[in-house]
Design an enzyme around this catalytic site. Structure first.
Site, PDB file in Angstrom:
ATOM      1  N   CYS A   8       0.862  -1.173   0.000  1.00 39.76           N
ATOM      2  CA  CYS A   8       0.000   0.000   0.000  1.00 39.76           C
ATOM      3  C   CYS A   8       0.899   1.224   0.000  1.00 39.76           C
ATOM      4  O   CYS A   8       1.599   1.491   0.983  1.00 39.76           O
ATOM      5  CB  CYS A   8      -0.919   0.010   1.225  1.00 39.76           C
ATOM      6  SG  CYS A   8      -2.019   1.448   1.282  1.00 39.76           S
TER       7      CYS A   8
ATOM      8  N   GLU B 264      -3.741   0.926  -6.299  1.00 42.32           N
ATOM      9  CA  GLU B 264      -2.786  -0.105  -6.681  1.00 42.32           C
ATOM     10  C   GLU B 264      -2.611  -0.047  -8.190  1.00 42.32           C
ATOM     11  O   GLU B 264      -3.524   0.349  -8.921  1.00 42.32           O
ATOM     12  CB  GLU B 264      -3.271  -1.490  -6.254  1.00 42.32           C
ATOM     13  CG  GLU B 264      -2.206  -2.568  -6.372  1.00 42.32           C
ATOM     14  CD  GLU B 264      -0.906  -2.197  -5.675  1.00 42.32           C
ATOM     15  OE1 GLU B 264       0.040  -1.782  -6.378  1.00 42.32           O
ATOM     16  OE2 GLU B 264      -0.841  -2.321  -4.441  1.00 42.32           O
TER      17      GLU B 264
END
Length: 227
Positions: free
Chosen positions: A2, A106
């Site tokens: 992340c 992402e």
């Protein structure tokens, strides 16, 4: 992993959602939070038995570090080795936190340049990453509070994008994670699992998020041609 996320809720809303005392200084919605920036986190004080909403720097600096630049490498902590790594094991035992978010980004590999996706809960509700926090004292004697986001293996939604994803905690588990409830190490580690894929969604968004200077709401606008 992340490496970027979104937090749109004002502190007053976060206070209600997470049951914290007081309200931190007002912050505007942020659509492209990046490592080393200040982020809001929920911590639990075992003495007062209260939750607080605090400002921490993203990128954990272990208390024993001599150089704060190590924090750039410690924006994430792998759930599988969290009890073994010197940088995280003490924080896991004593300093767990919640990091509120509304979405995270992402990048899908296989395209040039890589295509970013915004991932959120299907119902649009805010959620919380499982995090750790740490205190580090600089050479000038100034204390710096930092944090990291824990990652785990990807669920079915995330697999096409990446083999890792941040740990998203179910609200019923907030108390145990923060240390409000008695639990052994195995019970706490069991919380660090992939969030159910059927409760999440992923949409392609503009590559503008690659520029950390950009933080507009339009960053979350889906790209219709890729849906």
């Amino acid at each position: 992993m992340c490496g970027r996320y979104v937090s749109m809720q004002p502190p007053e809303a976060l206070r209600r959602i997470f049951g914290t005392t007081g309200v931190f200084a007002d912050l505007s919605a942020r659509y492209n939070i990046a490592p080393t920036q200040a982020v809001l986190a929920v911590r639990f004080n075992r003495d007062t038995r209260e939750r607080s909403l605090d400002l921490l720097r993203w990128g954990l600096i272990p208390h024993w570090a001599k150089d704060p630049s190590i924090g750039v490498k410690l924006i994430n902590a792998r759930a599988e080795t969290i009890t073994e790594k010197p940088a995280f094991r003490q924080a896991f035992a004593k300093r767990r936190c919640l990091i509120p978010a509304d979405a995270f980004y992402e990048w899908k590999t296989g395209t040039k340049p890589k295509q970013p996706y915004a991932i959120s809960l299907s119902d649009g509700r805010p959620f919380a990453f499982a995090g750790l926090w740490e205190n580090w004292k600089g050479p000038e004697g100034i204390w710096v509070r930092t944090c990291t986001i824990i990652t785990t293996s990807a669920n079915a939604l995330m697999v096409p994008l990446h083999d890792r994803m941040p740990v998203i905690l179910d609200p019923v588990d907030y108390g145990m994670w923060l240390g409000e409830e008695e639990a052994d190490q195995e019970q706490i580690l069991a919380l660090l699992r992939p969030f159910p894929a059927d409760r999440m969604k992923a949409v392609p968004v503009s590559r503008d998020i690659n520029d950390v200077r950009l933080a507009e709401p339009s960053l979350l606008t889906p790209l219709p041609e890729l849906l």
